[in-house]
Design a protein around this motif. Structure first.
Motif, PDB file in Angstrom:
ATOM      1  N   GLY A   8       0.774  -1.228   0.000  1.00 52.36           N
ATOM      2  CA  GLY A   8       0.000   0.000   0.000  1.00 52.36           C
ATOM      3  C   GLY A   8       0.807   1.279   0.000  1.00 52.36           C
ATOM      4  N   GLY A   9       2.119   1.155   0.072  1.00 49.16           N
ATOM      5  CA  GLY A   9       2.948   2.349   0.038  1.00 49.16           C
ATOM      6  C   GLY A   9       2.971   2.989  -1.338  1.00 49.16           C
ATOM      7  N   GLY A  10       3.581   4.166  -1.412  1.00 49.87           N
ATOM      8  CA  GLY A  10       3.678   4.861  -2.686  1.00 49.87           C
ATOM      9  C   GLY A  10       4.072   6.306  -2.496  1.00 49.87           C
ATOM     10  N   LEU A  11       3.934   7.053  -3.576  1.00 50.39           N
ATOM     11  CA  LEU A  11       4.239   8.489  -3.583  1.00 50.39           C
ATOM     12  C   LEU A  11       2.936   9.271  -3.464  1.00 50.39           C
ATOM     13  CD1 LEU A  11       6.150  10.915  -4.057  1.00 50.39           C
ATOM     14  CD2 LEU A  11       5.796  10.547  -6.523  1.00 50.39           C
ATOM     15  N   PRO A  87       5.705  15.609   4.714  1.00 43.92           N
ATOM     16  CA  PRO A  87       6.998  15.127   4.204  1.00 43.92           C
ATOM     17  C   PRO A  87       7.782  14.327   5.256  1.00 43.92           C
ATOM     18  CG  PRO A  87       6.612  17.342   3.434  1.00 43.92           C
ATOM     19  CD  PRO A  87       5.504  17.033   4.396  1.00 43.92           C
ATOM     20  N   GLU A  88       7.652  14.697   6.518  1.00 41.59           N
ATOM     21  CA  GLU A  88       8.377  13.980   7.567  1.00 41.59           C
ATOM     22  C   GLU A  88       7.813  12.585   7.841  1.00 41.59           C
ATOM     23  OE1 GLU A  88       7.071  17.073   7.723  1.00 41.59           O
ATOM     24  OE2 GLU A  88       6.260  17.508   9.732  1.00 41.59           O
ATOM     25  N   ASP A  89       6.701  12.230   7.216  1.00 41.03           N
ATOM     26  CA  ASP A  89       6.186  10.857   7.307  1.00 41.03           C
ATOM     27  C   ASP A  89       6.890   9.923   6.320  1.00 41.03           C
ATOM     28  OD1 ASP A  89       2.925  12.278   7.707  1.00 41.03           O
ATOM     29  OD2 ASP A  89       4.180  11.410   9.290  1.00 41.03           O
ATOM     30  N   THR A  90       7.726  10.463   5.461  1.00 38.76           N
ATOM     31  CA  THR A  90       8.453   9.656   4.476  1.00 38.76           C
ATOM     32  C   THR A  90       9.369   8.663   5.178  1.00 38.76           C
ATOM     33  OG1 THR A  90       8.391  11.386   2.794  1.00 38.76           O
ATOM     34  CG2 THR A  90      10.148   9.739   2.613  1.00 38.76           C
ATOM     35  N   ALA A  91       9.195   7.385   4.848  1.00 34.63           N
ATOM     36  CA  ALA A  91       9.971   6.318   5.493  1.00 34.63           C
ATOM     37  C   ALA A  91       9.561   4.986   4.882  1.00 34.63           C
ATOM     38  CB  ALA A  91       9.710   6.286   6.998  1.00 34.63           C
ATOM     39  N   VAL A  92      10.314   3.951   5.227  1.00 34.92           N
ATOM     40  CA  VAL A  92       9.857   2.587   4.979  1.00 34.92           C
ATOM     41  C   VAL A  92       9.034   2.170   6.186  1.00 34.92           C
ATOM     42  CG1 VAL A  92      10.521   0.209   4.558  1.00 34.92           C
ATOM     43  CG2 VAL A  92      11.875   2.073   3.573  1.00 34.92           C
ATOM     44  N   TYR A  93       7.839   1.661   5.930  1.00 38.37           N
ATOM     45  CA  TYR A  93       6.923   1.264   7.001  1.00 38.37           C
ATOM     46  C   TYR A  93       6.913  -0.257   7.119  1.00 38.37           C
ATOM     47  CZ  TYR A  93       5.151   5.979   7.600  1.00 38.37           C
ATOM     48  OH  TYR A  93       5.043   7.333   7.884  1.00 38.37           O
ATOM     49  N   TYR A  94       7.024  -0.724   8.368  1.00 38.55           N
ATOM     50  CA  TYR A  94       7.079  -2.143   8.660  1.00 38.55           C
ATOM     51  C   TYR A  94       5.981  -2.521   9.648  1.00 38.55           C
ATOM     52  CZ  TYR A  94      11.944  -1.655   7.040  1.00 38.55           C
ATOM     53  OH  TYR A  94      13.086  -1.383   6.321  1.00 38.55           O
ATOM     54  N   CYS A  95       5.523  -3.774   9.569  1.00 41.57           N
ATOM     55  CA  CYS A  95       4.661  -4.294  10.631  1.00 41.57           C
ATOM     56  C   CYS A  95       5.354  -5.490  11.284  1.00 41.57           C
ATOM     57  CB  CYS A  95       3.279  -4.674  10.120  1.00 41.57           C
ATOM     58  SG  CYS A  95       3.225  -5.950   8.842  1.00 41.57           S
ATOM     59  N   THR A 115       7.299  -1.399   3.300  1.00 41.66           N
ATOM     60  CA  THR A 115       6.748  -0.740   2.119  1.00 41.66           C
ATOM     61  C   THR A 115       7.101   0.741   2.188  1.00 41.66           C
ATOM     62  OG1 THR A 115       4.732  -0.397   0.791  1.00 41.66           O
ATOM     63  CG2 THR A 115       4.471  -0.328   3.185  1.00 41.66           C
ATOM     64  N   GLN A 116       7.551   1.286   1.069  1.00 40.09           N
ATOM     65  CA  GLN A 116       8.047   2.665   1.041  1.00 40.09           C
ATOM     66  C   GLN A 116       6.888   3.649   0.932  1.00 40.09           C
ATOM     67  OE1 GLN A 116      11.399   3.986   1.056  1.00 40.09           O
ATOM     68  NE2 GLN A 116      10.268   5.911   1.292  1.00 40.09           N
ATOM     69  N   VAL A 117       6.915   4.652   1.785  1.00 35.57           N
ATOM     70  CA  VAL A 117       5.974   5.774   1.712  1.00 35.57           C
ATOM     71  C   VAL A 117       6.787   7.039   1.484  1.00 35.57           C
ATOM     72  CG1 VAL A 117       4.329   7.183   3.003  1.00 35.57           C
ATOM     73  CG2 VAL A 117       4.240   4.686   3.158  1.00 35.57           C
ATOM     74  N   THR A 118       6.471   7.757   0.430  1.00 36.94           N
ATOM     75  CA  THR A 118       7.147   9.008   0.115  1.00 36.94           C
ATOM     76  C   THR A 118       6.117  10.118   0.005  1.00 36.94           C
ATOM     77  OG1 THR A 118       8.888   7.829  -1.078  1.00 36.94           O
ATOM     78  CG2 THR A 118       8.699  10.194  -1.473  1.00 36.94           C
TER      79      THR A 118
END
Length: 121
Positions: A8-11, A87-95, A115-118
């Protein structure tokens, strides 16, 4: 084989929304706390949110009021709805899984691949 898979990540532009999914295979999520963490380049992995087996929820101050965690045991999946992204939420998100209500990474195991969130304009 116990496995968690994030998706579900993305730009997305600032102010936008994304919904992340954490799907389990090889075990049932029902009896676990599931946590969401994120790691930005050069920073430590930090806890974002967790949901316990009885659906109590916890949030980091930085996302409280913007992110919502939920679980669908029938689909063996936990979600993280992220609104008003910055913008500061940009990160790789893990569960990951735990047996306690916590946002400390050392309390969790069985990490997914992320999953990468940008968040950028």
């Amino acid at each position: 084989q116990v496995q968690l898979v994030e998706s579900g990540g993305g730009l997305v532009q600032p102010g936008g929304s994304l919904r992340l999914s954490c799907a389990a295979s090889g075990f049932t999520l029902d009896y676990y706390t599931i946590g969401w963490f994120r790691q930005a380049p050069g920073k430590e992995r930090e806890g974002v949110s967790c949901i316990t087996s009885d659906s109590s929820t916890y949030y980091a101050d930085s996302v409280n009021g913007r992110f919502t965690i939920s679980r669908d045991n029938a689909k063996n999946t936990v979600y993280l709805q992220m609104n008003s992204l910055k913008p500061e939420d940009t990160a790789v998100y893990y569960c990951a899984t735990s047996h306690m209500a916590s946002l400390h990474r050392l309390d969790f195991r069985s990490w997914g691949q992320g999953t990468q969130v940008t968040v950028s304009s």
